[in-house]
Enzyme design. Structure first.
Site, PDB file in Angstrom:
ATOM      1  N   PHE A   8       0.834  -1.198   0.000  1.00 24.82           N
ATOM      2  CA  PHE A   8       0.000   0.000   0.000  1.00 24.82           C
ATOM      3  C   PHE A   8       0.870   1.251   0.000  1.00 24.82           C
ATOM      4  O   PHE A   8       0.652   2.201   0.745  1.00 24.82           O
ATOM      5  CB  PHE A   8      -0.980  -0.020   1.186  1.00 24.82           C
ATOM      6  CG  PHE A   8      -2.301   0.625   0.856  1.00 24.82           C
ATOM      7  CD1 PHE A   8      -3.208  -0.002   0.013  1.00 24.82           C
ATOM      8  CD2 PHE A   8      -2.631   1.862   1.367  1.00 24.82           C
ATOM      9  CE1 PHE A   8      -4.414   0.596  -0.318  1.00 24.82           C
ATOM     10  CE2 PHE A   8      -3.843   2.479   1.048  1.00 24.82           C
ATOM     11  CZ  PHE A   8      -4.733   1.834   0.197  1.00 24.82           C
ATOM     12  N   LYS A 121       7.828  -5.425 -11.128  1.00 32.97           N
ATOM     13  CA  LYS A 121       8.689  -5.979 -12.183  1.00 32.97           C
ATOM     14  C   LYS A 121       9.481  -7.213 -11.735  1.00 32.97           C
ATOM     15  O   LYS A 121       9.748  -8.099 -12.532  1.00 32.97           O
ATOM     16  CB  LYS A 121       9.702  -4.914 -12.626  1.00 32.97           C
ATOM     17  CG  LYS A 121       9.106  -3.718 -13.303  1.00 32.97           C
ATOM     18  CD  LYS A 121      10.176  -2.739 -13.722  1.00 32.97           C
ATOM     19  CE  LYS A 121      10.687  -1.892 -12.578  1.00 32.97           C
ATOM     20  NZ  LYS A 121       9.756  -0.950 -11.985  1.00 32.97           N
ATOM     21  N   GLU A 145       0.298  -5.176 -17.146  1.00 31.32           N
ATOM     22  CA  GLU A 145       0.532  -3.977 -17.963  1.00 31.32           C
ATOM     23  C   GLU A 145       1.292  -2.899 -17.182  1.00 31.32           C
ATOM     24  O   GLU A 145       2.165  -2.214 -17.722  1.00 31.32           O
ATOM     25  CB  GLU A 145      -0.813  -3.405 -18.444  1.00 31.32           C
ATOM     26  CG  GLU A 145      -0.689  -2.184 -19.329  1.00 31.32           C
ATOM     27  CD  GLU A 145       0.001  -2.462 -20.652  1.00 31.32           C
ATOM     28  OE1 GLU A 145      -0.531  -3.264 -21.424  1.00 31.32           O
ATOM     29  OE2 GLU A 145       1.084  -1.899 -20.906  1.00 31.32           O
ATOM     30  N   GLU A 206      15.608   8.528  -7.416  1.00 34.17           N
ATOM     31  CA  GLU A 206      15.633   8.067  -6.023  1.00 34.17           C
ATOM     32  C   GLU A 206      16.920   8.548  -5.349  1.00 34.17           C
ATOM     33  O   GLU A 206      17.889   8.901  -6.034  1.00 34.17           O
ATOM     34  CB  GLU A 206      15.621   6.530  -5.990  1.00 34.17           C
ATOM     35  CG  GLU A 206      14.443   5.891  -6.671  1.00 34.17           C
ATOM     36  CD  GLU A 206      13.190   5.923  -5.827  1.00 34.17           C
ATOM     37  OE1 GLU A 206      13.306   6.110  -4.602  1.00 34.17           O
ATOM     38  OE2 GLU A 206      12.093   5.790  -6.401  1.00 34.17           O
ATOM     39  N   LYS A 221      12.326  -4.323 -17.334  1.00 34.32           N
ATOM     40  CA  LYS A 221      11.186  -4.103 -18.237  1.00 34.32           C
ATOM     41  C   LYS A 221      11.414  -4.796 -19.569  1.00 34.32           C
ATOM     42  O   LYS A 221      10.494  -5.381 -20.163  1.00 34.32           O
ATOM     43  CB  LYS A 221      10.979  -2.604 -18.451  1.00 34.32           C
ATOM     44  CG  LYS A 221      10.503  -1.880 -17.205  1.00 34.32           C
ATOM     45  CD  LYS A 221      10.586  -0.385 -17.370  1.00 34.32           C
ATOM     46  CE  LYS A 221      10.124   0.349 -16.117  1.00 34.32           C
ATOM     47  NZ  LYS A 221      10.393   1.784 -16.176  1.00 34.32           N
TER      48      LYS A 221
END
Lengths: 337, 164
Positions: A8, A121, A145, A206, A221
């Site tokens: 979350f 991923k 997706e 980051e 990816k």
């Protein structure tokens, strides 16, 4: 459709908000409700078979740092297995070392006969074949997706709308942070370190930028796309990878004199699955600036197809999760059989 | 190789087919045929044909066949297709290494032209060198990629390729 949100953080909260925002669409388009019946993060769990209010969940997370009041106590697997719901929306952070905890959550849900929609991923970049086989064996769906390119709809576009095409190759920009840094180096003549710092200050990179600038995120990816679109059996570790941290402003400037820009490009063709910096002519679709993601598919009938979109963000990634939920509902998979 | 030729043909049936037949016979690929009916010289009309052939040998065979068949060639232009060479090298690139690259490329077949631009001093660890040029055969691009990759691996600098 009864859903449980695993994780979350930014994406999980975005998904909860979007489910709340699209109530009318679910009702009018599919004569169904999408009800959040449970959610958990790394330390807490909340559940209610009659449904939870997305706004309350997001507010509690913002206020207390936890989505639920009761501790999770390591009981996520048991909860996923035994609790009554149709689809697990798995949004835990990517871990490219062992893909946990997302991998276990996805495996458990699929084996329990529940559909999975994920934005994570790690499990797909490391265990794609195992997970898709598990989904097929249990006659449920695994949709992902949101795991590649955020709001850029490349997987469902390729697998569904371009089903009749032979897709020869794919190349694209799959990491907005690298694109921003390379673009700032060119436009302002900044050294790499300064462009990176600027990206960090703006919240684009980051604090530990390794995943982005060393091409790890793009390689994950690309591994997913190689499996999903080209039917390859590859993992993240099979992707040839070069990042952008050694690129100098001199190199960018030399390329610029020849009307070229440097971009971190992911490429899948019959010779390679590779992420590396490449020179792209100015004016080429892949010379795109900013933080957008873009993918070019080279097909036999339709020719070149280019799709671009925001590669990250709360609502953007939630939008991709939403498209997978709608696809499940469209196929009559909203409820378990 | 792309060939653009103006042929003068008798204005009688079968002449055009006979003129085009050698192109297909010697593996040529016809891209366009335009009749110029208003351009008549000595009772013949001009037909412009654009076609591709794989080699000069194929073109020679087509030209010989036309000559034997008394096909009148009014004008011919042949263009060699070229493929761009684009490599950007970043890191510790010594003058000796740049020299070796130049020699290696000069010795390579089908490298039509080459230009090297570079920045920084020879002992700099962040020198950049841009190699651009043209190859006359597509297969040469594969040879070039291995050449640059081996050198970059051996001398530990970064290699940035152009888009294929």
């Amino acid at each position: 459709m009864k859903v449980v949100i695993a994780g979350f953080g930014t994406v999980g909260q975005g998904v909860a908000e979007v489910i709340g925002m699209r109530r009318e669409l679910f009702q009018k388009g599919f004569r169904q409700k999408v009800t959040i019946v449970g959610a958990f993060d790394s330390s807490s769990l909340v559940k209610n078979p009659r449904g939870l209010d997305p706004e309350v969940l997001v507010a509690r997370k913002a206020g207390t740092g936890r989505v639920g009041k009761r501790p999770l106590d390591g009981g996520a697997e048991e909860f996923i297995e035994e609790y009554d719901f149709d689809t697990l929306i798995e949004t835990t952070p990517t871990n490219i070392v062992d893909a946990e905890p997302g991998l276990t959550y996805i495996r458990t849900a699929l084996n329990a006969g529940k559909n999975v929609v994920t934005s994570n991923k790690g499990p797909l970049a490391l265990k794609f074949r195992e997970l898709t086989s598990t989904a097929a064996k249990n006659k449920v769906q695994l949709r992902y997706e949101a795991s590649v390119g955020g709001a850029m709809p490349v997987i469902n576009l390729s697998r569904e709308l371009l089903r009749g095409e032979q897709i020869y190759s794919l190349r694209g920009i799959l990491n907005g942070t690298c694109n921003f840094i390379l673009n700032r180096m060119k436009d302002e003549g900044l050294p790499f370190e300064q462009a990176l710092r600027e990206a960090q200050e703006m919240g684009i990179a980051e604090r530990d930028p390794t995943y982005d600038i060393d091409g790890v995120d793009s390689a994950c990816k690309l591994a997913i796309l190689a499996n999903a679109i080209f039917g390859r059996d590859v993992t993240y570790n099979d992707v040839m990878r070069t990042g952008i941290r050694s690129i100098t402003e001199d190199a960018i400037s030399l390329a610029s004199e020849q009307h070229m820009v440097v971009r971190l490009i992911g490429e899948i063709n019959d010779k390679r699955v590779e992420v590396s910096p490449r020179m792209v002519p100015v004016g080429h679709p892949l010379a795109i600036g900013g933080t957008l993601n873009i993918v070019q598919l080279i097909t036999d009938l339709a020719g070149d197809i280019t799709v671009a979109g925001r590669g990250a963000g709360r609502k953007e990634t939630a939008s991709a999760v939403l498209s997978d939920l709608l696809a499940l509902m469209n196929e009559g998979r909203g409820k378990r059989r | 190789m792309k060939v653009n030729v103006d042929l003068r043909l008798k204005d009688i049936p079968g002449q055009l087919v006979a003129a085009l037949e050698p192109i297909s016979k010697y593996d040529g690929n016809i891209r366009g045929v335009v009749h110029h009916h208003d351009d008549r010289v000595g009772g013949r009309i001009t037909v412009n044909v654009i076609f591709e052939v794989r080699s000069e040998q194929s073109l020679d065979k087509i030209l010989s066949t036309w000559k034997e068949g008394e096909v009148d060639i009014a004008k011919i232009d042949a263009f060699f297709e070229t493929y761009p060479i684009q490599y950007l090298l970043v890191g510790s690139i010594t003058s000796k290494e740049l020299e070796s690259i130049t020699k290696g490329l000069e010795a390579m077949e089908n490298v039509a032209s080459i230009e090297i631009r570079y920045t920084g001093t020879a002992n700099s660890s962040s020198r950049a060198a841009l190699v651009t040029g043209k190859a006359s055969k597509k297969e040469t691009l594969t040879t070039l990629e291995s050449f640059f990759k081996q050198r970059a691996d051996k001398h530990n600098y970064m290699l940035i390729r152009g888009l294929d």
